[in-house]
Scaffold this motif. Structure first.
Motif, PDB file in Angstrom:
ATOM      1  N   VAL A 194      -9.778  15.862 -13.921  1.00  0.00           N
ATOM      2  CA  VAL A 194      -8.772  15.136 -13.103  1.00  0.00           C
ATOM      3  C   VAL A 194      -7.687  15.370 -13.440  1.00  0.00           C
ATOM      4  N   LEU A 195      -7.246  15.072 -15.056  1.00  0.00           N
ATOM      5  CA  LEU A 195      -6.768  15.372 -16.134  1.00  0.00           C
ATOM      6  C   LEU A 195      -6.006  17.012 -16.334  1.00  0.00           C
ATOM      7  N   SER A 196      -6.908  17.961 -16.150  1.00  0.00           N
ATOM      8  CA  SER A 196      -6.355  19.204 -15.735  1.00  0.00           C
ATOM      9  C   SER A 196      -4.963  18.928 -14.090  1.00  0.00           C
ATOM     10  N   VAL A 197      -6.139  18.663 -13.164  1.00  0.00           N
ATOM     11  CA  VAL A 197      -5.427  18.517 -12.743  1.00  0.00           C
ATOM     12  C   VAL A 197      -3.827  18.379 -12.733  1.00  0.00           C
ATOM     13  N   CYS A 198      -3.556  16.785 -13.327  1.00  0.00           N
ATOM     14  CA  CYS A 198      -2.165  16.305 -13.341  1.00  0.00           C
ATOM     15  C   CYS A 198      -1.653  17.488 -14.275  1.00  0.00           C
ATOM     16  N   SER A 199      -2.257  17.548 -15.320  1.00  0.00           N
ATOM     17  CA  SER A 199      -1.922  18.325 -16.318  1.00  0.00           C
ATOM     18  C   SER A 199      -1.182  20.289 -15.519  1.00  0.00           C
ATOM     19  N   PHE A 200      -1.251  20.353 -14.359  1.00  0.00           N
ATOM     20  CA  PHE A 200      -1.351  21.311 -13.822  1.00  0.00           C
ATOM     21  C   PHE A 200      -0.014  20.893 -12.634  1.00  0.00           C
ATOM     22  N   ILE A 201      -0.346  20.032 -12.276  1.00  0.00           N
ATOM     23  CA  ILE A 201       1.924  19.534 -11.443  1.00  0.00           C
ATOM     24  C   ILE A 201       2.923  19.562 -12.839  1.00  0.00           C
ATOM     25  N   MET A 202       2.085  19.303 -13.925  1.00  0.00           N
ATOM     26  CA  MET A 202       3.073  18.562 -14.980  1.00  0.00           C
ATOM     27  C   MET A 202       4.103  19.903 -15.385  1.00  0.00           C
TER      28      MET A 202
END
Length: 471
Positions: free
Chosen positions: A253-261
């Protein structure tokens, strides 16, 4: 061509590269977990966690180059002197890595071994990235970003087509190979640097300049590491108390957040040299900051709606990670708080050369994070992973509010009303989605956002007009 046109072109170039980067990352995140076991995926995510700290090993040299030469062209930089400094740093690091591998390679886990091998490779990459950004070569930097992710995707695809099986060793090896090739490719953008002569430059002169760069850059590097540890300490605790498989379910889930970042970082990369140039010309950035701040946070609040399609993906595609879906509504606000810190707080403080202030804010936030972790471990009888996950947006919220107090004073602006609205809206988003069904929660949240847009429509339109007319 006015400043606005140049700025937009630079942002678009970096965003397009990051869009491809984002697409590759999403495909890897969506497909890779289906090809490997939960344990192997957790190990891979643990390697990526370690990899985020590889920048520490260059001691802040590249960060110092970025800060001291920000806004300068290659012609204005003594490339021969810079080249000799890099050679000193690189040889020192290469020697250290060689000693570590000689004595410990047989006892290191695959994740730690991969981390050590990445140190000399990324020393060159960080130097290239920071030098290109500092000198305004964002187009070249964008291409490196683009090809980096493409190479990793191609290596993984090649391995799957020819071997039809994946283990964590294969993934980490593909990652290292892609970093080596992209580091070699990046040399074509630094031809002037590589051709620069350095024989007439004494080692003592290079060492003195190197110490100056490290002295300046180490503050920013230390702040960056502390910033990573604000969330990283919670990640390491999850690995330690639970296991790597559990961490993998959180990290996805944090990886998905990182992609948006990634898109957020595209803006901040271009903002630093652009704002530095505005200040050098004696132009006030106060009204531009206020306008950008209003529009950006409004867009980020709408971006929280992406939680619903993400939940669908976890439920019906990544079935073995379906329980990770419950973390989305807690972790997605991380994007908003972290992006405000990255784009506005850090960028502006770097423009005004307030590295010490960045360090102070980061250390205070890290201490607060460690305090909450200690409190939770010592005073909670039953430890659930959800408790630690909830700490992540909480500590980033504290850092966001704390940093904005200093930025407001620096620019003599008052953004408290906007900040209160943002925090209230995020709190409403989390509460609605945890206590109501998704349809009702989503409907109420969208209604609230459109009502807020109508109420603040004049401020929104004024902000847009100001940014559109930047000269």
């Amino acid at each position: 061509m006015n400043l606005n046109s140049i700025y937009i072109r630079q942002v678009l170039n970096v965003v397009i590269a990051n869009l491809v980067n984002f697409t590759g990352s999403v495909l890897i995140t969506l497909i890779l977990p289906k090809l490997v076991s939960v344990e192997d995926y957790g190990e891979w995510q643990y390697f990526l966690l370690l990899f985020t700290y590889v920048e520490v090993c260059q001691f802040g040299f590249a960060n110092g180059v970025y800060l001291r030469y920000g806004g300068c062209s290659f012609e204005e930089i003594d490339l021969g002197l810079l080249k000799k400094q890099f050679m000193i740093v690189f040889l020192f690091i290469l020697t250290g890595v060689g000693v570590i591998l000689f004595y410990t390679h047989q006892v290191l886990s695959i994740s730690i071994l991969g981390f050590v091998l990445c140190i000399p490779i990324m020393t060159w990459r960080f130097f290239v990235d920071y030098l290109l950004q500092a000198s305004g070569h964002t187009d070249e930097y964008a291409k490196i970003l683009l090809y980096d992710k493409l190479l990793l995707s191609l290596f993984l695809l090649f391995h799957y087509l020819f071997f039809d099986v994946f283990h964590v060793n294969d993934i980490i090896n593909s990652f290292i190979y892609s970093k080596i090739l992209i580091s070699i490719y990046s040399c074509i953008y630094l031809k002037e640097f590589l051709r620069a002569g350095m024989r007439k430059i004494s080692v003592w002169t290079a060492l003195q300049e190197l110490i100056n760069n490290i002295s300046v850059g180490s503050k920013l590097l230390f702040a960056t590491v502390c910033s990573l540890l604000i969330v990283g300490s919670i990640r390491f605790v999850i690995v330690d108390i639970f296991d790597k498989s559990t961490y993998g379910k959180v990290a996805i889930v944090l990886s998905v957040c990182s992609f948006i970042m990634v898109f957020v970082n595209a803006v901040s990369i271009v903002m630093f040299p652009s704002l530095r140039n505005l200040l050098n010309r004696g132009v006030s950035i106060r009204k531009y900051y206020q306008s950008a701040y209003v529009l950006f946070n409004l867009l980020m609040l709408f971006l929280l709606l992406s939680a619903y399609p993400l939940l669908f993906i976890f439920k019906y595609w990544l079935i073995q990670y379906s329980e990770s879906g419950v973390f989305i509504f807690i972790l997605l606000p991380v994007i908003l708080f972290d992006s405000n810190w990255s784009i506005f707080s850090v960028t502006l403080l770097k423009v005004y050369r307030k590295e010490n202030l960045i360090l102070k804010i980061t250390i205070v936030s890290l201490l607060f994070s460690l305090f909450l972790i200690t409190l939770l471990i010592n005073f909670q009888d039953i430890l659930l992973v959800e408790y630690f996950i909830s700490l992540i947006p909480l500590v980033l919220l504290i850092r966001f509010i704390y940093a904005e107090q200093y930025v407001d004073k620096l620019l003599t602006v008052n953004m408290r009303q906007i900040n209160f609205f943002v925090v209230l809206t995020v709190f409403l988003f989390v509460i609605l989605n945890n206590y109501l069904n998704l349809l009702m929660a989503g409907s109420l949240y969208v209604t609230y956002l459109f009502f807020a847009c109508y109420r603040y429509r004049e401020k929104i339109f004024n902000s847009y007009r100001i940014l559109r007319n930047i000269k």
